[in-house]
Enzyme design. Sequence first.
Site, PDB file in Angstrom:
ATOM      1  N   GLU A 108      -7.433 -12.564  -5.732  1.00 12.46           N
ATOM      2  CA  GLU A 108      -6.134 -13.076  -6.165  1.00 12.46           C
ATOM      3  C   GLU A 108      -6.326 -14.531  -6.568  1.00 12.46           C
ATOM      4  O   GLU A 108      -7.136 -15.245  -5.969  1.00 12.46           O
ATOM      5  CB  GLU A 108      -5.103 -12.978  -5.032  1.00 12.46           C
ATOM      6  CG  GLU A 108      -3.749 -13.573  -5.425  1.00 12.46           C
ATOM      7  CD  GLU A 108      -2.630 -13.262  -4.435  1.00 12.46           C
ATOM      8  OE1 GLU A 108      -2.921 -12.805  -3.322  1.00 12.46           O
ATOM      9  OE2 GLU A 108      -1.466 -13.487  -4.810  1.00 12.46           O
ATOM     10  N   CYS A 132       0.590 -11.254  -3.932  1.00 12.20           N
ATOM     11  CA  CYS A 132       1.939 -11.654  -4.341  1.00 12.20           C
ATOM     12  C   CYS A 132       1.982 -12.135  -5.789  1.00 12.20           C
ATOM     13  O   CYS A 132       3.060 -12.129  -6.407  1.00 12.20           O
ATOM     14  CB  CYS A 132       2.461 -12.738  -3.414  1.00 12.20           C
ATOM     15  SG  CYS A 132       2.639 -12.194  -1.720  1.00 12.20           S
ATOM     16  N   ASN A 186       2.737  -4.414  -5.074  1.00 15.90           N
ATOM     17  CA  ASN A 186       1.877  -5.000  -4.036  1.00 15.90           C
ATOM     18  C   ASN A 186       2.530  -4.764  -2.674  1.00 15.90           C
ATOM     19  O   ASN A 186       2.558  -3.648  -2.201  1.00 15.90           O
ATOM     20  CB  ASN A 186       1.634  -6.490  -4.314  1.00 15.90           C
ATOM     21  CG  ASN A 186       0.870  -7.166  -3.190  1.00 15.90           C
ATOM     22  OD1 ASN A 186      -0.135  -6.628  -2.733  1.00 15.90           O
ATOM     23  ND2 ASN A 186       1.318  -8.310  -2.718  1.00 15.90           N
ATOM     24  N   GLU A 187       3.088  -5.792  -2.079  1.00 16.58           N
ATOM     25  CA  GLU A 187       3.728  -5.614  -0.771  1.00 16.58           C
ATOM     26  C   GLU A 187       5.215  -5.376  -0.976  1.00 16.58           C
ATOM     27  O   GLU A 187       6.049  -6.174  -0.561  1.00 16.58           O
ATOM     28  CB  GLU A 187       3.495  -6.849   0.103  1.00 16.58           C
ATOM     29  CG  GLU A 187       2.079  -6.938   0.643  1.00 16.58           C
ATOM     30  CD  GLU A 187       1.876  -8.098   1.607  1.00 16.58           C
ATOM     31  OE1 GLU A 187       2.733  -9.006   1.634  1.00 16.58           O
ATOM     32  OE2 GLU A 187       0.865  -8.094   2.305  1.00 16.58           O
TER      33      GLU A 187
HETATM   34  O1  AHR Z   1      -3.628 -12.675   0.685  1.00 18.64           O
HETATM   35  C1  AHR Z   1      -2.559 -13.544   0.611  1.00 18.64           C
HETATM   36  C2  AHR Z   1      -1.239 -12.824   0.495  1.00 18.64           C
HETATM   37  O2  AHR Z   1      -1.013 -12.071   1.619  1.00 18.64           O
HETATM   38  C3  AHR Z   1      -1.164 -11.822  -0.625  1.00 18.64           C
HETATM   39  O3  AHR Z   1      -0.811 -12.399  -1.822  1.00 18.64           O
HETATM   40  C4  AHR Z   1      -0.089 -10.897  -0.170  1.00 18.64           C
HETATM   41  O4  AHR Z   1      -0.243  -9.597  -0.676  1.00 18.64           O
HETATM   42  C5  AHR Z   1      -0.172 -10.976   1.330  1.00 18.64           C
HETATM   43  O5  AHR Z   1       1.057 -11.201   1.887  1.00 18.64           O
END
Ligand code: AHR
Length: 658
Positions: A47, A245, A376-377
């Site tokens: 990321e 994120c 993602n989340e």
């Molecule tokens: O890894 C950091 C963050 O942690 C990521 O962006 C997210 O998916 C998780 O909450």
Amino acid sequence: MKKQFLNLCVGAALLAPALATAQKTLQVAVNAPKGEIQPTMWGVFFEDINMGADGGIYAELVKNRSFEFFRPMMGWSIKGKGVKEGDLLIQNRIEEKPSNPRYLQATVRNAAKGDVGLTNEGFKGMGIKSGLRYDFSVMYRQQAPGVKLHVELTDSTGKAIGSTVVNLPNAGEEWHKATGSLTATATEAKGRMNLWLEGTGRVDLDMVSLFPTDTWKGRPGGMRADMIQLLADMKPGFVRFPGGCIVEGYDLSQRYQWKKTIGPLEDRQLVINRWNFEFAHRPSPDYFQTFGLGFFEYFQLSEDIGAEPLPILNCGMACQFNTAEVVPLDELDPYVQDALDLIEFANGDVQTKWGAVRAQMGHPAPFNLKYLGIGNENWGPQYLDRLKIFTKAVKDKYPNIQLITSSGTDPNGDRFDLLNTELRKMNADIIDEHYYRPPGWFLQNARRYDNYPRNGSKVFAGEYAAQTDRIASPNNKNSWKAAIAEAAFMTGLERNADVVTMASYAPLFAHSEGWQWTPDMIWVDNLRAYGTPNYYVQKLYSLNKGNKIIPVTLGNETVAGQDSLFASAAVDTKTNELILKLVNASEQAQDVTMNLQGVKKLAAQGKLTVMQSSDLDLVNTLNNPQALAPKESTIAVKGKAVKLNAQPYSFNVVRIKM
Ligand code: AHR
């Protein structure tokens, strides 16, 4: 056993009573493999956080090269006594070029080198290496030739350590590219670049760029080779990208849109990085995403290092910790189309619209994409509503693509339970679970998957890392306490590799001066990169993967915490090797005999790789990058048994030729 756990859980002084010294005998059922371990089992999660891309693996040295940051001169300072009001202007041609509206217009009159100039500070400075060639480029346009550029590298004191002259020969309404090269005469972690204008005239400048030539595979405009090499050394099964994120965005306008990350660099529309302002305690006002590292480069990187690409796309929802915006269901089509088009971009024939774009970028052969993450989340019924629409559209057109689906942010609780239940009802291909938890959680959850359903949806442990402090605390450390807990937990992943088919630590990279989130697997500065103990744990699993799960028991139970021992085993049928993994998470050495059942013939000795330290707070650093790293030796195989004196707080990997 409980007290040993407690020590690791709370990081208290090591007060546990002496363990019974009785020999532990593990049974390793080599003749009774339990399931398959997929080649994708151990991968990496990338990321653009912590200066992972811009200022990180993307080797561009110029910060804010196209003057598109929120403050257009961020990263730049004006130099020289000859600069008058109005001589250097930021022009904005938003109507003509919305993807890259700003450029710098410079007017000079009889300027000599040193009169009118700019300095770029780089990303926390520029990492410059003595003897290395650097390639400069700039987009420019002018009515009449009359100005030339002096490009100069300096050390942190301002002393020149390399220079070149770049002519701007073309005139007219069109933009042109000018290039030049210079070789550095000194090594400097905090270098800068001066740009002096000489002559008379008015010139427009944009995309001011400087790259080292020692990039990964020597690609011009490529990636930092030392960082990529650390990844390649792991031989990861997949690369998850671009997040995290980042995929979701603070709001939907800031979501990651893959189509804006391909094609000519000057057309890739920059956005503010969501980690720029996410944590008040780690503000990063100069953090933007230029997308120099975009989806084409990502697919190419995955191919380079032999990993499956595993992109995650926005599902029509912004980050639910931020605005939690959702796109109305009747306006979801463009998002779904993006997913279908990405598959075509990766796999389509060169006759297709997006396959042709890929070919034009230099890769006519398909990238052979097999996995795609939707969201993602994300959580809640709003996620399920959107996911169902994506699933139908993707499966109708591409039934062989495996979809990764979100189970939210946490590995338990109401949100997880809802999604885990509903996704399994939907027969989702692969469910993405995330766990950022204390080391003790990892130890206590080594059996998490022992009783998961063996049929139906598989699991992707898509983001995990032991947190030595609360989540997102700047005090989290990549200590041995965290890494050994992960190693112990991962025996449970390996033992259940028929259910958990993929796993990746998160996040991957962090710049020592530019991070927002810790812990992270690999830390860098402008010249150096090192793996944490967590990196070496991941690497040992990945390089010692095998393809068949071999049951290991103590008494009749799996080895998941008895006397703080954790074990798993695998066979690699290609090399005909047995691979044993044993974690001793106690403060005392333990004699462990591993009986290898059902083997005909074994080599007289195997290879033993050990990570060990009794200092649970031990970390690697830029100056001591191997304070804790694997050490190799040999181990005797007596008949059909291996006797291992497992040192206190050790992770042991044994490989034996069968
Ligand atoms: O890894 C950091 C963050 O942690 C990521 O962006 C997210 O998916 C998780 O909450």
